[in-house]
Design an enzyme around this catalytic site. Structure first.
Site, short mmCIF file in Angstrom:
data_model
loop_
_atom_site.label_atom_id
_atom_site.label_comp_id
_atom_site.label_asym_id
_atom_site.label_seq_id
_atom_site.Cartn_x
_atom_site.Cartn_y
_atom_site.Cartn_z
N GLY A 99 0.98 -37.75 -14.83
CA GLY A 99 1.74 -36.43 -15.06
C GLY A 99 2.66 -36.60 -16.10
N CYS A 100 3.77 -35.71 -16.09
CA CYS A 100 5.11 -35.34 -15.71
C CYS A 100 5.41 -36.96 -15.42
CB CYS A 100 5.78 -34.67 -17.06
SG CYS A 100 7.43 -34.36 -16.39
N PHE A 101 6.43 -37.65 -16.01
CA PHE A 101 6.90 -39.23 -15.19
C PHE A 101 8.66 -37.88 -14.04
CE2 PHE A 101 8.07 -40.61 -19.66
CZ PHE A 101 8.89 -39.63 -19.65
N TRP A 102 8.42 -37.13 -14.44
CA TRP A 102 9.94 -36.92 -14.23
C TRP A 102 9.86 -35.98 -12.55
CZ3 TRP A 102 11.25 -31.98 -17.73
CH2 TRP A 102 11.55 -32.43 -19.33
#
Length: 244
Positions: free
Chosen positions: A66-69
């Site tokens: 998912g979102c790499f953050w």
């Protein structure tokens, strides 16, 4: 299904949530421990039955969840990790940009390249942390509020040994029915390209960002809860702009 195609959605996704789901969705948030969407909660999964004996010297692993953050934010706190770099994997160099990847048509997934010391933490141990707290591995082409192939769950392997250990662990979790649904994570090959500087260290730099609070902070709390012996209090930051 809410879909994010640019960084602006991350900044304003609570407004979109209100507009599309109303107060009923907000009431549901309380039932998921702060997670904005119904996902499998974090847990400590069993150690891998198939391990990887590695030579001395720094090694790398590339995970997409998912979102790499949030994935970066988790592994920046893992002992034995010397760097966690957000980027793109699975596509070509010329489409390795946030604007292009956001189309969902580049073959890239948002991913994190983890550099680690195998004398302190092994590849299979990184896999255990990834599947336990960094994502819901049963989701197909989505995580939390983000949907599209760029948010798929994948392990990008660098050699046959990594592939063998990764596939064995996925099979182990499925046989054990570790999750209510089958693991959707795929084992893939592909080059990794660093993301833009403004994406690096995002969770560490923006702990009060609404997206981070709802979607990624719970992952870090799960790491601290289930892997206290593996957790560093302070993150290992990328800091400067990564090399191209």
């Amino acid at each position: 299904m809410l879909k994010r195609s640019s960084a602006s959605f991350r900044a304003f996704w609570p407004i979109a949530l209100l507009a599309t789901a109303g107060l009923g969705m907000l009431a549901a948030l309380a039932g998921f421990g702060g997670r904005a969407f119904a996902e499998e909660p974090g847990r400590r999964l069993p150690d891998a039955a198939v391990t990887l004996k590695e030579k001395s010297g720094l090694r790398t692993a590339v995970f997409a969840g998912g979102c790499f953050w949030g994935v970066q934010g988790v592994f920046q706190h893992v002992r034995g990790v010397t760097e966690a770099l957000s980027g793109y994997a699975g596509g070509s160099r010329d489409t390795a940009s946030y604007q292009a990847v956001g189309s969902g048509r580049t073959g890239h997934a948002e991913a994190v390249r983890i550099t680690y010391d195998p004398s302190l933490i092994r590849y299979d141990e990184l896999l255990t942390i990834f599947f336990s707290v960094a994502l819901d591995p049963t989701q197909v082409n989505r995580q939390g509020p983000d949907s599209g192939t760029q948010y798929r769950s994948a392990i990008f392997v660098s050699d046959a040994e990594q592939a063998r250990v990764a596939r064995a662990y996925v099979a182990q979790l499925n046989v054990a029915q570790a999750y209510a649904k089958p693991i959707a994570t795929k084992v893939e090959c592909g080059a990794f390209y660093p993301a833009e500087a403004y994406h690096q260290d995002f969770m560490a730099r923006n702990p009060r960002h609404s997206y981070i609070v709802a979607n990624d902070a719970p992952k870090l709390r799960d790491l601290q809860r289930y892997f206290p012996e593996r957790t560093n209090a302070e993150p290992i930051l990328v800091g400067a702009q990564p090399p191209a």
